[in-house]
Motif scaffolding. Structure first.
Motif, PDB file in Angstrom:
ATOM      1  N   CYS A   1     135.330  77.509  84.557  1.00 38.71           N
ATOM      2  CA  CYS A   1     135.410  76.636  83.394  1.00 38.71           C
ATOM      3  C   CYS A   1     133.994  76.327  82.910  1.00 38.71           C
ATOM      4  O   CYS A   1     133.106  76.030  83.715  1.00 38.71           O
ATOM      5  CB  CYS A   1     136.121  75.324  83.719  1.00 38.71           C
ATOM      6  N   GLN A   2     133.806  76.412  81.625  1.00 37.63           N
ATOM      7  CA  GLN A   2     132.528  76.080  80.998  1.00 37.63           C
ATOM      8  C   GLN A   2     132.799  74.981  79.981  1.00 37.63           C
ATOM      9  O   GLN A   2     133.487  75.195  78.989  1.00 37.63           O
ATOM     10  CB  GLN A   2     131.949  77.327  80.323  1.00 37.63           C
ATOM     11  N   ASP A   3     132.279  73.768  80.255  1.00 37.29           N
ATOM     12  CA  ASP A   3     132.633  72.642  79.408  1.00 37.29           C
ATOM     13  C   ASP A   3     131.559  71.567  79.491  1.00 37.29           C
ATOM     14  O   ASP A   3     130.644  71.642  80.322  1.00 37.29           O
ATOM     15  CB  ASP A   3     133.996  72.068  79.823  1.00 37.29           C
ATOM     16  N   ILE A   4     131.702  70.562  78.627  1.00 37.76           N
ATOM     17  CA  ILE A   4     130.693  69.499  78.592  1.00 37.76           C
ATOM     18  C   ILE A   4     131.071  68.320  79.489  1.00 37.76           C
ATOM     19  O   ILE A   4     130.216  67.503  79.826  1.00 37.76           O
ATOM     20  CB  ILE A   4     130.455  69.003  77.150  1.00 37.76           C
ATOM     21  N   PHE A   5     132.350  68.209  79.870  1.00 37.06           N
ATOM     22  CA  PHE A   5     132.829  67.149  80.744  1.00 37.06           C
ATOM     23  C   PHE A   5     133.868  67.726  81.712  1.00 37.06           C
ATOM     24  O   PHE A   5     134.481  68.752  81.412  1.00 37.06           O
ATOM     25  CB  PHE A   5     133.492  66.024  79.950  1.00 37.06           C
TER      26      PHE A   5
ATOM     27  N   ASP B   1     137.132  77.340  90.297  1.00 34.09           N
ATOM     28  CA  ASP B   1     136.275  77.685  91.430  1.00 34.09           C
ATOM     29  C   ASP B   1     134.819  77.399  91.093  1.00 34.09           C
ATOM     30  O   ASP B   1     134.027  77.054  91.970  1.00 34.09           O
ATOM     31  CB  ASP B   1     136.445  79.167  91.780  1.00 34.09           C
ATOM     32  N   VAL B   2     134.477  77.555  89.823  1.00 33.07           N
ATOM     33  CA  VAL B   2     133.118  77.303  89.352  1.00 33.07           C
ATOM     34  C   VAL B   2     133.208  76.556  88.029  1.00 33.07           C
ATOM     35  O   VAL B   2     133.998  76.916  87.157  1.00 33.07           O
ATOM     36  CB  VAL B   2     132.335  78.618  89.120  1.00 33.07           C
ATOM     37  N   VAL B   3     132.414  75.488  87.892  1.00 30.24           N
ATOM     38  CA  VAL B   3     132.301  74.777  86.618  1.00 30.24           C
ATOM     39  C   VAL B   3     130.863  74.911  86.123  1.00 30.24           C
ATOM     40  O   VAL B   3     129.919  74.532  86.824  1.00 30.24           O
ATOM     41  CB  VAL B   3     132.670  73.285  86.755  1.00 30.24           C
ATOM     42  N   LEU B   4     130.703  75.468  84.940  1.00 26.12           N
ATOM     43  CA  LEU B   4     129.384  75.645  84.340  1.00 26.12           C
ATOM     44  C   LEU B   4     129.168  74.548  83.305  1.00 26.12           C
ATOM     45  O   LEU B   4     129.899  74.472  82.312  1.00 26.12           O
ATOM     46  CB  LEU B   4     129.285  77.027  83.684  1.00 26.12           C
ATOM     47  N   PRO B   5     128.183  73.660  83.529  1.00 21.26           N
ATOM     48  CA  PRO B   5     127.969  72.535  82.607  1.00 21.26           C
ATOM     49  C   PRO B   5     127.256  72.988  81.333  1.00 21.26           C
ATOM     50  O   PRO B   5     126.161  73.542  81.376  1.00 21.26           O
ATOM     51  CB  PRO B   5     127.092  71.585  83.427  1.00 21.26           C
ATOM     52  N   ALA B   6     127.903  72.752  80.201  1.00 18.77           N
ATOM     53  CA  ALA B   6     127.372  73.223  78.921  1.00 18.77           C
ATOM     54  C   ALA B   6     126.781  72.071  78.123  1.00 18.77           C
ATOM     55  O   ALA B   6     127.200  70.916  78.250  1.00 18.77           O
ATOM     56  CB  ALA B   6     128.476  73.893  78.115  1.00 18.77           C
ATOM     57  N   ALA B   7     125.818  72.404  77.288  1.00 19.44           N
ATOM     58  CA  ALA B   7     125.250  71.435  76.360  1.00 19.44           C
ATOM     59  C   ALA B   7     126.266  71.125  75.265  1.00 19.44           C
ATOM     60  O   ALA B   7     127.015  71.998  74.830  1.00 19.44           O
ATOM     61  CB  ALA B   7     123.965  71.986  75.748  1.00 19.44           C
ATOM     62  N   ALA B   8     126.284  69.881  74.826  1.00 18.40           N
ATOM     63  CA  ALA B   8     127.183  69.477  73.741  1.00 18.40           C
ATOM     64  C   ALA B   8     126.564  69.830  72.395  1.00 18.40           C
ATOM     65  O   ALA B   8     125.412  70.269  72.310  1.00 18.40           O
ATOM     66  CB  ALA B   8     127.468  67.982  73.831  1.00 18.40           C
TER      67      ALA B   8
ATOM     68  N   GLY C   1     120.987  66.661  82.963  1.00 16.19           N
ATOM     69  CA  GLY C   1     121.129  67.375  84.227  1.00 16.19           C
ATOM     70  C   GLY C   1     120.908  68.862  84.109  1.00 16.19           C
ATOM     71  O   GLY C   1     119.917  69.331  83.543  1.00 16.19           O
ATOM     72  N   LYS C   2     121.869  69.628  84.636  1.00 20.40           N
ATOM     73  CA  LYS C   2     121.755  71.085  84.638  1.00 20.40           C
ATOM     74  C   LYS C   2     122.465  71.736  83.446  1.00 20.40           C
ATOM     75  O   LYS C   2     122.576  72.963  83.381  1.00 20.40           O
ATOM     76  CB  LYS C   2     122.338  71.640  85.935  1.00 20.40           C
ATOM     77  N   ALA C   3     122.947  70.923  82.521  1.00 21.73           N
ATOM     78  CA  ALA C   3     123.661  71.472  81.364  1.00 21.73           C
ATOM     79  C   ALA C   3     122.728  72.339  80.523  1.00 21.73           C
ATOM     80  O   ALA C   3     121.564  71.998  80.313  1.00 21.73           O
ATOM     81  CB  ALA C   3     124.245  70.347  80.518  1.00 21.73           C
ATOM     82  N   MET C   4     123.246  73.458  80.044  1.00 21.22           N
ATOM     83  CA  MET C   4     122.473  74.402  79.246  1.00 21.22           C
ATOM     84  C   MET C   4     123.292  74.849  78.038  1.00 21.22           C
ATOM     85  O   MET C   4     124.511  74.766  78.037  1.00 21.22           O
ATOM     86  CB  MET C   4     122.094  75.630  80.083  1.00 21.22           C
ATOM     87  N   PRO C   5     122.621  75.358  76.994  1.00 21.49           N
ATOM     88  CA  PRO C   5     123.352  75.870  75.828  1.00 21.49           C
ATOM     89  C   PRO C   5     124.310  76.989  76.226  1.00 21.49           C
ATOM     90  O   PRO C   5     124.036  77.772  77.140  1.00 21.49           O
ATOM     91  CB  PRO C   5     122.238  76.390  74.911  1.00 21.49           C
TER      92      PRO C   5
ATOM     93  N   GLN D   1     122.760  84.591  80.838  1.00 22.83           N
ATOM     94  CA  GLN D   1     122.443  84.693  82.260  1.00 22.83           C
ATOM     95  C   GLN D   1     123.527  85.455  83.027  1.00 22.83           C
ATOM     96  O   GLN D   1     123.230  86.231  83.947  1.00 22.83           O
ATOM     97  CB  GLN D   1     122.264  83.290  82.852  1.00 22.83           C
ATOM     98  N   ILE D   2     124.768  85.264  82.654  1.00 21.98           N
ATOM     99  CA  ILE D   2     125.847  86.026  83.298  1.00 21.98           C
ATOM    100  C   ILE D   2     125.706  87.507  82.967  1.00 21.98           C
ATOM    101  O   ILE D   2     125.854  88.380  83.843  1.00 21.98           O
ATOM    102  CB  ILE D   2     127.217  85.475  82.849  1.00 21.98           C
ATOM    103  N   ALA D   3     125.418  87.790  81.684  1.00 19.30           N
ATOM    104  CA  ALA D   3     125.225  89.189  81.283  1.00 19.30           C
ATOM    105  C   ALA D   3     124.077  89.829  82.064  1.00 19.30           C
ATOM    106  O   ALA D   3     124.142  91.006  82.442  1.00 19.30           O
ATOM    107  CB  ALA D   3     124.950  89.270  79.785  1.00 19.30           C
ATOM    108  N   LYS D   4     123.038  89.056  82.344  1.00 20.65           N
ATOM    109  CA  LYS D   4     121.890  89.564  83.089  1.00 20.65           C
ATOM    110  C   LYS D   4     122.313  89.998  84.491  1.00 20.65           C
ATOM    111  O   LYS D   4     121.834  91.018  85.009  1.00 20.65           O
ATOM    112  CB  LYS D   4     120.812  88.489  83.164  1.00 20.65           C
TER     113      LYS D   4
END
Length: 528
Positions: free
Chosen positions: A271-275, A284-291, A317-321, A328-331
């Motif tokens: 899941c990739q989300d802001i909250f 299994d993994v939550v990727l913190p996204a920028a709002a 925190g660790k939130a990113m665009p 980064q995943i593509a990399k």
């Protein structure tokens, strides 16, 4: 939208069907109400007498799920009384004879029995639309969220072409998008059948073009699958990994209990989300996204306007665009993407590979944005589509359709129709508005019922009631409202407790895969 919000102020007639615009799109409804105050006509067609109907010249209380029968009846009257735009139909359209044959089967006396709108009102609406051209048609999810959603949309388009209203200023077919940047997401190919700019994945030239642009080989030329099929594929292991980006499926999809079972069966869920949301519980993994305010980018509104979003604070925190996360995943997959910002992605990739955005550059959207198609940097953008009835395909194609009832209709065990939507004070599943203090204004869900049904069942406003469907039940407070017709229960899906989607039917339009949120059978009973 084929047309623009700026045209609302100049419009002479609005035909709003299946849109609770006042609550779901309050800014757009403000424009409509301003135009009405200046003399524009307004026809509202909806099962509920929502607030916009108070401003209407004509309000038609349509039964849930009968839009095609009603629209076909309007076209029947227009053709029978020779009120349609014959010159436009002859010069700009094709397949008229097939349309005429189809709508001939829906005279007002027959359609009235299906849709609940009187014969006299059907005739009055048809004549009013014919006498006040062009008219702007606006619709929202009340048209699309049915098992016949595509047919509903086709019927609206048929009506507007028959009246000669497509390709004209202050006319057109104008769907108000259900969520922020839905238009932009579709434009950027968040659909299984197109590349950015609606370039079809099934066309070999498009496949070759994007393989070259992206430096890859072997792109699929087959249409992918949509959310319902993805979810169904999880327990069957046809889908093994699931990536959920900015979507709270565990609250927004129909039949929540079934959705949760599907999510639980995923072998690997990201899941990739802001909250945190109800859906991130399964990740299994939550990727913190920028709002949105923490990152530069673009949104595209319902009127096809690409506007700039400016960063005004740094993400916590660790939130990113989002673009950075994807890069980064593509990399890790061995891809080195060149762009280092949303601006570079748009200017050097999207606007280069998608002809509709060729002239849209960041330097040109600093102020009020631009509306696509905008093919080159000298182009001012397109205010309304299909100008003078010149369609992308050549002539507009009438697509006659037959009325079909909802997948689930009332019976003795479940005698009410449940229809769902949104309330003014909350947005979608409250991922944001639930954290912004709006609960002080609207703290819980209710079930809206008619005074007649309330009196018959001994229910008064504020009583706790049980609303049951074939899938589940919820307990909520009753909200007795004279805006609700007898036999209808209306609820929203903003809250976890009392969420209408515990009840809704997980059936879908066979082509668009849009769920039938607007119609399922329920029962209500007072809790002692």
């Amino acid at each position: 939208m084929t047309n623009s919000f700026s045209e609302f102020a100049k419009a002479k007639m609005f035909f709003c069907i299946g849109t609770n615009m006042t609550e779901a799109h309050p800014v757009a409804s403000y424009f409509v109400k301003q135009a009405v105050q200046k003399g524009a006509g307004l026809i509202v067609v909806d099962p509920r007498r929502h607030a916009l109907a108070d401003h209407a010249k004509i309000y038609a209380p349509l039964k849930v799920g009968t839009d095609v029968a009603f629209l076909n009846a309007l076209m029947h009257v227009l053709i029978k009384e020779n009120l349609y735009d014959k010159e436009y139909v002859t010069n700009c359209c094709e397949n008229f004879d097939a349309l005429k044959a189809a709508v001939d089967k829906y005279p007002p006396e027959k359609a009235s029995k299906i849709c609940g709108v009187s014969e006299e009102m059907i005739v009055e609406i048809a004549r009013t639309l014919a006498a006040n051209r062009p008219a702007m048609v606006c619709y929202t999810l009340g048209i699309t969220e049915h098992t016949c959603g595509k047919n509903n949309v086709m019927s609206v388009a048929n009506l507007q072409m028959l009246l000669g209203n497509v390709g004209r200023e202050c006319g057109g077919v104008n769907p108000l998008r259900g969520q922020n940047n839905v238009q932009g997401a579709c434009d950027m190919a968040a659909l299984p059948n197109v590349y950015p700019g609606y370039q079809k994945v099934t066309e070999p030239a498009m496949k070759e073009k994007f393989e070259k642009a992206w430096g890859v080989t072997g792109l699929s030329d087959k249409v992918g699958i949509m959310i319902p099929d993805m979810l169904e594929g999880l327990p069957k292991k046809k889908v093994r990994a699931f990536y959920v980006f900015g979507e709270n499926l565990a609250n927004s999809e129909p039949n929540i209990a079934h959705v949760e079972k599907c999510l639980e069966s995923a072998e690997f869920l990201v899941c990739q989300d802001i909250f945190p949301t109800e859906t991130t519980r399964f990740a299994d993994v939550v990727l913190p996204a920028a709002a949105w305010g923490e990152n530069e980018g673009t949104f595209t509104s319902s009127e096809r306007r690409v506007s700039m979003v400016r960063k005004f604070k740094s993400p916590p925190g660790k939130a990113m665009p989002n673009w950075w996360i994807f890069k980064q995943i593509a990399k890790r997959f061995g891809q080195e993407w060149k762009s280092e910002s949303a601006r570079e992605i748009w200017d050097h990739e999207l606007s280069v590979e998608a002809p509709a955005y060729g002239g849209i550059k960041y330097a040109r959207i600093e102020n009020d944005g631009l509306q696509w198609p905008c093919p080159n940097v000298e182009h001012p953008g397109t205010f309304y589509l299909h100008r003078d009835g010149k369609f992308t395909r050549g002539k507009g194609m009438f697509m006659p359709v037959e009325w079909t009832p909802p997948a689930e209709v009332p019976d003795n065990e479940y005698p009410f129709v449940l229809s769902t939507g949104r309330r003014l004070y909350h947005y979608h599943t409250r991922t944001q508005t639930g954290r912004s203090g709006m609960d002080a204004i609207l703290p819980e869900e209710t079930a809206d019922i008619s005074p007649q049904d309330a009196q018959r069942l001994g229910i008064v406003d504020g009583d706790k009631i049980k609303v049951s469907s074939r899938r589940n039940h919820v307990q909520v407070k009753a909200r007795v409202s004279d805006r609700i017709p007898p036999g209808l229960v209306w609820m929203a899906f903003h809250f976890r407790e009392g969420n209408a989607n515990w009840l809704t039917n997980d059936v879908f339009d066979p082509e668009t895969k849009t769920a039938e949120y607007k119609a399922c059978a329920v029962n209500i009973e007072k809790i002692a």
